[in-house]
Design a protein around this motif. Structure first.
Motif, PDB file in Angstrom:
ATOM      1  N   GLU A  36       2.528  49.611  34.718  1.00 49.68           N
ATOM      2  CA  GLU A  36       2.751  47.907  34.263  1.00 49.68           C
ATOM      3  C   GLU A  36       1.325  47.793  35.136  1.00 49.68           C
ATOM      4  N   VAL A  37       0.830  47.966  34.516  1.00 51.54           N
ATOM      5  CA  VAL A  37      -1.065  46.742  35.026  1.00 51.54           C
ATOM      6  C   VAL A  37      -1.494  47.319  33.836  1.00 51.54           C
ATOM      7  N   ILE A  38      -1.518  45.498  33.043  1.00 50.13           N
ATOM      8  CA  ILE A  38      -1.871  45.836  32.378  1.00 50.13           C
ATOM      9  C   ILE A  38      -3.422  44.810  32.082  1.00 50.13           C
ATOM     10  N   ALA A  39      -5.119  45.652  31.246  1.00 50.72           N
ATOM     11  CA  ALA A  39      -6.134  45.221  31.083  1.00 50.72           C
ATOM     12  C   ALA A  39      -6.540  44.003  30.166  1.00 50.72           C
ATOM     13  N   THR A  40      -6.666  43.126  30.254  1.00 52.88           N
ATOM     14  CA  THR A  40      -6.480  42.163  28.902  1.00 52.88           C
ATOM     15  C   THR A  40      -8.682  41.783  28.968  1.00 52.88           C
ATOM     16  N   VAL A  41      -7.890  41.950  27.525  1.00 49.18           N
ATOM     17  CA  VAL A  41      -9.996  41.536  27.156  1.00 49.18           C
ATOM     18  C   VAL A  41      -9.536  40.193  26.400  1.00 49.18           C
ATOM     19  N   SER A  42     -11.045  39.257  26.716  1.00 53.98           N
ATOM     20  CA  SER A  42     -10.810  37.868  25.778  1.00 53.98           C
ATOM     21  C   SER A  42     -11.843  37.697  24.683  1.00 53.98           C
ATOM     22  N   VAL A  43     -12.171  37.752  23.656  1.00 57.32           N
ATOM     23  CA  VAL A  43     -13.356  38.034  23.122  1.00 57.32           C
ATOM     24  C   VAL A  43     -13.679  36.363  22.383  1.00 57.32           C
ATOM     25  N   ARG A  44     -14.302  35.215  22.759  1.00 56.84           N
ATOM     26  CA  ARG A  44     -14.189  33.773  21.890  1.00 56.84           C
ATOM     27  C   ARG A  44     -15.402  34.428  20.577  1.00 56.84           C
ATOM     28  N   ALA A  45     -14.549  34.548  19.196  1.00 58.32           N
ATOM     29  CA  ALA A  45     -16.204  34.707  18.355  1.00 58.32           C
ATOM     30  C   ALA A  45     -15.312  33.546  17.090  1.00 58.32           C
ATOM     31  N   PRO A  46     -16.894  33.563  16.532  1.00 59.12           N
ATOM     32  CA  PRO A  46     -16.725  32.649  15.412  1.00 59.12           C
ATOM     33  C   PRO A  46     -15.945  33.238  13.754  1.00 59.12           C
ATOM     34  N   ALA A  47     -15.748  33.282  13.241  1.00 62.18           N
ATOM     35  CA  ALA A  47     -15.773  33.909  11.409  1.00 62.18           C
ATOM     36  C   ALA A  47     -16.832  34.783  11.444  1.00 62.18           C
ATOM     37  N   ALA A  48     -16.748  35.444  10.405  1.00 67.76           N
ATOM     38  CA  ALA A  48     -18.109  36.609  10.157  1.00 67.76           C
ATOM     39  C   ALA A  48     -17.553  36.183   8.264  1.00 67.76           C
ATOM     40  N   GLN A  49     -19.247  36.766   8.228  1.00 74.94           N
ATOM     41  CA  GLN A  49     -18.887  37.759   6.488  1.00 74.94           C
ATOM     42  C   GLN A  49     -19.609  38.699   6.960  1.00 74.94           C
ATOM     43  N   PHE A  50     -18.318  40.338   6.083  1.00 74.06           N
ATOM     44  CA  PHE A  50     -18.903  41.366   5.869  1.00 74.06           C
ATOM     45  C   PHE A  50     -19.024  42.025   4.769  1.00 74.06           C
ATOM     46  N   ALA A  51     -20.253  42.786   4.912  1.00 71.40           N
ATOM     47  CA  ALA A  51     -20.585  43.276   3.345  1.00 71.40           C
ATOM     48  C   ALA A  51     -19.948  44.000   2.879  1.00 71.40           C
ATOM     49  N   GLN A  52     -18.787  44.939   3.374  1.00 72.32           N
ATOM     50  CA  GLN A  52     -18.205  46.006   3.282  1.00 72.32           C
ATOM     51  C   GLN A  52     -16.750  46.179   4.274  1.00 72.32           C
ATOM     52  N   LEU A  53     -15.892  46.362   3.476  1.00 69.33           N
ATOM     53  CA  LEU A  53     -14.798  46.715   4.239  1.00 69.33           C
ATOM     54  C   LEU A  53     -14.036  47.861   3.432  1.00 69.33           C
ATOM     55  N   ASP A  54     -13.901  48.979   3.699  1.00 70.31           N
ATOM     56  CA  ASP A  54     -13.586  49.847   3.578  1.00 70.31           C
ATOM     57  C   ASP A  54     -11.502  49.907   3.480  1.00 70.31           C
ATOM     58  N   VAL A  55     -10.711  49.798   2.490  1.00 69.10           N
ATOM     59  CA  VAL A  55      -9.693  49.816   2.070  1.00 69.10           C
ATOM     60  C   VAL A  55      -8.453  50.906   1.646  1.00 69.10           C
ATOM     61  N   ILE A  56      -7.427  51.378   2.077  1.00 64.78           N
ATOM     62  CA  ILE A  56      -6.702  52.105   1.490  1.00 64.78           C
ATOM     63  C   ILE A  56      -5.100  52.192   1.913  1.00 64.78           C
ATOM     64  N   GLN A  57      -4.704  52.920   1.200  1.00 66.16           N
ATOM     65  CA  GLN A  57      -2.955  51.878   0.755  1.00 66.16           C
ATOM     66  C   GLN A  57      -2.004  52.567   2.459  1.00 66.16           C
ATOM     67  N   ARG A  58      -1.796  51.683   3.279  1.00 66.39           N
ATOM     68  CA  ARG A  58      -0.628  51.709   4.407  1.00 66.39           C
ATOM     69  C   ARG A  58       0.290  52.972   4.163  1.00 66.39           C
ATOM     70  N   GLN A  59       1.014  52.940   3.175  1.00 62.99           N
ATOM     71  CA  GLN A  59       2.597  53.923   3.410  1.00 62.99           C
ATOM     72  C   GLN A  59       1.963  55.242   2.128  1.00 62.99           C
ATOM     73  N   VAL A  60       1.769  56.287   3.161  1.00 64.89           N
ATOM     74  CA  VAL A  60       1.721  57.949   2.284  1.00 64.89           C
ATOM     75  C   VAL A  60       3.306  58.326   2.043  1.00 64.89           C
ATOM     76  N   ASN A  61       3.571  59.185   0.922  1.00 67.13           N
ATOM     77  CA  ASN A  61       4.674  60.325   0.337  1.00 67.13           C
ATOM     78  C   ASN A  61       5.462  59.406  -0.216  1.00 67.13           C
ATOM     79  N   GLU A  62       5.671  58.402   0.118  1.00 71.89           N
ATOM     80  CA  GLU A  62       6.883  57.754  -0.613  1.00 71.89           C
ATOM     81  C   GLU A  62       7.079  57.513  -1.815  1.00 71.89           C
TER      82      GLU A  62
END
Lengths: 491, 530
Positions: free
Chosen positions: B504-530
């Protein structure tokens, strides 16, 4: 009135370590007496926890955290079923409690009249009275051996861990934790529930000095005399030593031999599926003539049985709902899955009443075991029978991704090996997995015998606010086509 | 069942028992320190906290009594906690004892117990660490606020939340569940070096969960999507942060924007590698889960290897100064006002500094305590810095032992002109990640995955479709190395992470950040075996 706490070292009789039922009732009576009319509609709960947690890291740092917490939670006023003002405090002093309750009563504006509930509960409702008549499963979750060892065992166990791990040329990080806990729930319609429990864990992580390999071993039991710290140390050292040189293996669908510590992480995360509206067990389909659940259907391999028994000799749990508005209602021994067939789902009191079911708490404490008559295999026998696969000692950071399918993700940790032609061929780098335990348990090839698994001092949730975690007792299993979705560089 | 409305016109402070006077807390703290020293502790410190929490909210399942006012129901909770934690040190061993019975007898008994425990275990220590020196702290500090939230009545609080609710209801498909948790705490710290501080904190955790659900989503049984309001991060402040009409206008604008995004046509995720733009909230969340815990020195030194895990930014001597991430990445720790954990002294009596952790892609510091900062001595000396703790020791509750913990961080924004629209315009075939709230990592934070609800396809600089059922897997170092462009100050937002560090003790981290662009992001499908 003052309930004298804490009673830790030198307390003499270990049975007096935590709040007794009589002491709890005195606090409850005080709060109830301060209310001028009628009982509280919601239960009042008092939880007293005494803990001792000692951590050692690399033989260079030791932290101990000992102490006790008292949590008194009650609801101020005749609030409706989902509403109210919740109060919590850790103070058991009469003057303090009196002030708190007085202020709760003051929150009612002068002259305010109660708003009638459009659907008031009939106290003579046969369903309700039937539920009220249900008795608690008798349990014995308290062990004097554990309470006795709470502040003394570490003086021998910690040096043993430091010395043995160091002697193996490894860096050791370990936790020796004890808990004694009592809980009293009083409900205005007459229920009173009290439980008292002890629990303990020893977990050891051994790492090579270059941090290139890691091994883990754990022991957990409610009875300290059943804990074998030397086994946890030996397992951690052995796995770290065998993982010194690790190779990268292509991710993909592979046969997986999952040790009990790996299976426990999956089964523990399954608890919510038994109570969720949308899960592999509960379609949530409301169309006529369509079953909304899979009760009575085979959902996993017929060699699998899952039960929750409050008085399980290897674990067990308080035989009542512990939190929220359902707190204090009995929960029975439950067979969730019998020989692969879904037999029961978890229902809160309200939903159970609506559906003519018996309320059952979600199986955060559960035993998965081979169905009677099933031929079992040890991990070594599983490895010997495996042509090509991966042995996973333990999973970590397991999270539910999709309740509907039960798909979870997590990573292997502290021991992951490539198995070829019946032998462990080499240690391999960790994987991330993305799969559902329901799918995995439908692709099971072998199952072993069950044991209680330690989880370690981390990752508490609001549904299970305790250390050690509620007991999970599981076997190793071998499944085919387990989905290792990516390499995980973590050690 | 009957219901009683939550309607008091008394100040909220009236709903709490009298707090213990600071001079009583001082006496208890000093007595505990003396008891620990007399029992053989080389060093001892004590934290005693007198905590009150008031949470009021409107949402599903709230109290029914105020329906006539706002059409939905408020609910509330009050918590009152008086507790202490005592640390005693002998050699490299520490023992902490905590409790909630704040009497002289109980607290001195606990102090002696801590000293006895640590004396029995200290002989096991093979390599004792020394504590770095710090000035002896003395004094009192109060969070500077304009309007004390505990001076307002529950009715006034609920009316304020009702106004937010009404603002959301004035949009066609919107809803909002506002709730605010106000925390007031008096915390006393004393140490055997002579430190004695008293701090009075007032903190707010407002959450306005915006919900939008279009008729099309209802028809297709697609669940509503929620977002957070960037202006309302947890903060050290009084009631003034919720006043004024601007916030209501912001709520409406945010829901209109959310709804417009959800009206886009949908598509299922296609496996592949994409360019991507993260909004500020998503970048903040990414940093809060991956970078912030990785620069906690305790974790990097392996002390938590048996628990939460270790850090890929380890060992520190091999990591510090190396160009590991994109040169666009600069991240700073900042506990100054108005951050949620703003304080004059940390939980070891050290004044918190604002200091860089990552500078132009290189790690330059970690979160330390007086007990661990010595591990960075050679780096500090090499770079001409004093070997000191920078004030990062945090005991989230007095009963939890203080550790060098990430709390509030800021990622530096880029050059003016790089707005969100501009970032999207530069993407030919990619993805836009919005309002990401959760990431799962491995125990070394070396990699992770997330499953975004608010993921959108970008084609030739235009957001075209919402992408469903996507899973993103990443290697932490690789991902942050591929951050190519950082948004300007107009894109700043907050991301968060939270985890239970004890029951019942929660540690929270807060990060103030700008938007950003990334060159690569690897995407797969969420559901399997359906």
């Amino acid at each position: 009135m003052k309930i004298e706490l804490p009673r830790r070292q030198g307390a003499g009789d270990p049975r007096t370590l935590v709040l007794s039922q009589e002491e709890g009732e005195r606090i409850a009576k005080l709060i109830m007496s301060l209310r001028p009319q009628g009982p509280f509609s919601w239960p009042m709960s008092i939880v007293h926890t005494v803990q001792s947690v000692t951590g050692v890291s690399q033989g260079a740092v030791i932290d101990t955290t000992d102490g006790d917490t008292m949590d008194i939670e009650f609801w101020g006023g005749d609030f409706g079923h989902y509403s109210g003002l919740r109060l919590t405090t850790n103070q058991s002093d009469e003057a303090m409690l009196r002030r708190i309750v007085d202020q709760v009563l003051a929150m009612r504006a002068p002259g305010t009249k109660a708003i009638p509930d459009p659907e008031p509960v009939d106290p003579d409702d046969p369903i309700l009275t039937t539920l009220n008549r249900r008795s608690f499963v008798p349990v014995s979750l308290w062990h004097d051996t554990t309470a006795d060892a709470m502040y003394t065992a570490r003086n021998t166990v910690i040096p043993e861990i430091v010395n043995q791990v160091s002697a193996a040329g490894l860096l050791g990080t370990a936790t020796v934790g004890f808990s004694a806990r009592s809980q009293l729930v009083i409900h205005p319609i007459g229920r009173l529930a009290y439980s008292k429990e002890t629990d303990c864990e020893v977990t050891v992580t051994a790492r090579t000095p270059d941090n290139g390999a890691s091994g883990w071993g754990g022991q957990a039991h409610r009875d300290w005399s059943r804990i074998r710290p030397e086994l946890a140390i030996a397992q951690a050292v052995d796995l770290a030593n065998r993982s010194r040189t690790r190779f990268g293996l292509e991710p993909g669908r592979r046969t997986a031999i999952l040790g009990p510590a790996a299976v426990a992480q999956l089964v523990r995360a399954m608890a919510a599926l038994f109570g969720s509206y949308q899960s592999p067990f509960n379609t949530g389909d409301r169309r006529p003539n369509r079953p909304s659940t899979k009760l009575g259907q085979r959902v996993v391999d017929p060699r699998v049985t899952m039960i929750s028994e409050p008085n399980d000799p290897d674990g067990g749990f308080p035989p009542f709902f512990e939190r929220g508005g359902d707190a204090g209602f009995p929960t029975p021994a439950t067979t969730w899955i019998d020989r692969g067939v879904l037999k029961n789902l978890a229902y809160g009191v309200s939903m159970a009443m609506q559906n003519g079911k018996i309320p059952r708490v979600e199986p955060y404490s559960i035993r998965m075991q081979p169905a009677p008559g099933t031929k079992t295999a040890t991990v070594d026998e599983m490895i010997a029978s495996c042509k090509e696969g991966v042995y996973v000692h333990r999973f970590s950071n397991v999270e539910m991704v999709d309740y509907k399918s039960g798909v979870m993700t997590g990573v292997t940790r502290d021991g992951c090996f490539f198995v070829k032609n019946g032998k462990i061929e080499k240690a391999i780098k960790n994987f991330r997995f993305l799969d559902s335990p329901i799918f995995a348990l439908n692709k099971m090839e072998l199952i072993g015998t069950s044991e209680r698994v330690a989880f370690g001092y981390r990752n508490y949730g609001r549904f299970e606010p305790r250390f050690p975690r509620l007991p999970v007792i599981v076997p190793p299993i071998m499944v085919h086509d387990f989905n290792f979705s990516a390499l995980a560089d973590a050690v | 069942m009957a219901s009683i409305p939550l309607r008091s016109r008394q100040p909220a402070a009236a709903f709490f028992p009298d707090l213990l006077a600071p001079d009583i807390l001082h006496s208890l703290a000093l007595a505990a320190v003396d008891a620990a020293r007399s029992a053989g502790a080389e060093y001892a410190d004590v934290r005693i906290g007198d905590l009150r929490v008031l949470r009021l909210g409107i949402g599903e399942g709230g109290l029914v009594g105020i329906q006539d006012l706002i059409g939905d129901a408020p609910s509330g909770s009050i918590a009152y906690e008086l507790s202490y934690g005592i640390r005693a040190r002998v050699g490299g061993a520490w023992a902490s004892v905590f409790g909630n019975t704040c009497t002289l007898d109980a607290i001195t008994a606990s102090a002696r117990e801590a000293a006895a425990t640590v004396r029995s275990l200290a002989p096991v220590i093979k390599q004792p660490w020394t504590m770095v020196p710090a000035p002896v702290a003395k004094g009192e500090w109060t969070t500077p606020i304009q309007i004390d939230p505990f001076a307002a009545s529950p009715d006034e609080h609920v009316n304020l939340l009702g106004a937010f609710y009404n603002a959301a209801c004035r949009t066609p498909d919107g809803d909002v569940w506002p709730n605010v948790t106000w925390t007031g705490e008096t915390r006393v710290f004393a140490s055997s070096e002579g430190a004695l501080t008293t701090q009075h904190f007032t903190r707010a955790s407002p959450t306005l969960s915006l919900t939008a659900k279009t008729p099309l989503m209802v028809a297709r049984d697609i669940r509503a999507v929620t977002g957070r309001l960037p202006q309302l991060a947890p903060t050290s402040a009084g009631l003034e942060i919720l006043l004024g009409p601007a916030l209501q206008e912001t709520i409406k604008a945010a829901i209109v924007e959310l709804t417009a995004l959800l009206r886009l046509p949908t598509t299922t995720a296609q496996v592949g590698r994409y360019e991507a733009v993260f909004d500020g909230a998503s970048l903040g969340t990414l940093a809060a889960y991956t970078l912030a815990p990785a620069v906690e020195l305790r974790r990097a030194l392996g002390y938590d290897a048996d628990g939460d895990g270790t850090s890929f930014l380890s060992p520190p001597q091999d990591v510090l100064g190396q160009p590991l991430f994109s040169p666009q990445l600069t991240m700073t720790a900042d506990r100054s006002m108005p951050h949620y954990n703003a304080a004059q002294w940390d939980d070891e009596g050290v004044s918190p500094q604002t200091f860089p952790l990552i500078k132009n892609g290189a790690v330059v510091d970690y979160f330390t305590t007086r007990a661990t900062a010595g591990a960075l001595a050679s780096w500090y000396q090499k770079t001409g810095q004093s070997v000191v703790s920078r004030g990062s020791a945090m005991a989230i509750r007095p009963r939890t032992a203080p550790t060098g913990r990430a709390s509030e961080l800021t990622i530096a924004s880029g050059a003016p002109g790089m707005t969100m629209d501009s970032l999207v315009r530069h993407v030919k075939n990619g993805l836009l990640v919005r309002s990401m709230e959760y990431i799962t990592t491995d125990p070394q934070l070396n990699g992770g995955a997330f499953f975004p609800d608010m993921l959108f396809e970008i084609k030739n600089g235009v957001v075209t479709r919402r992408v469903l059922k996507a899973a993103v897997q990443f290697g932490t170092k690789h991902l942050w190395k591929n951050m190519t462009t950082v948004g300007d100050a107009s894109t700043l937002d907050h991301g968060f992470s939270s985890r239970y560090i004890s029951p019942e003790v929660i540690a929270t981290v807060s990060v103030r950040a700008p938007a950003a662009q990334f060159a690569q992001l690897d995407v797969i499908q969420r559901q399997v075996n359906e």
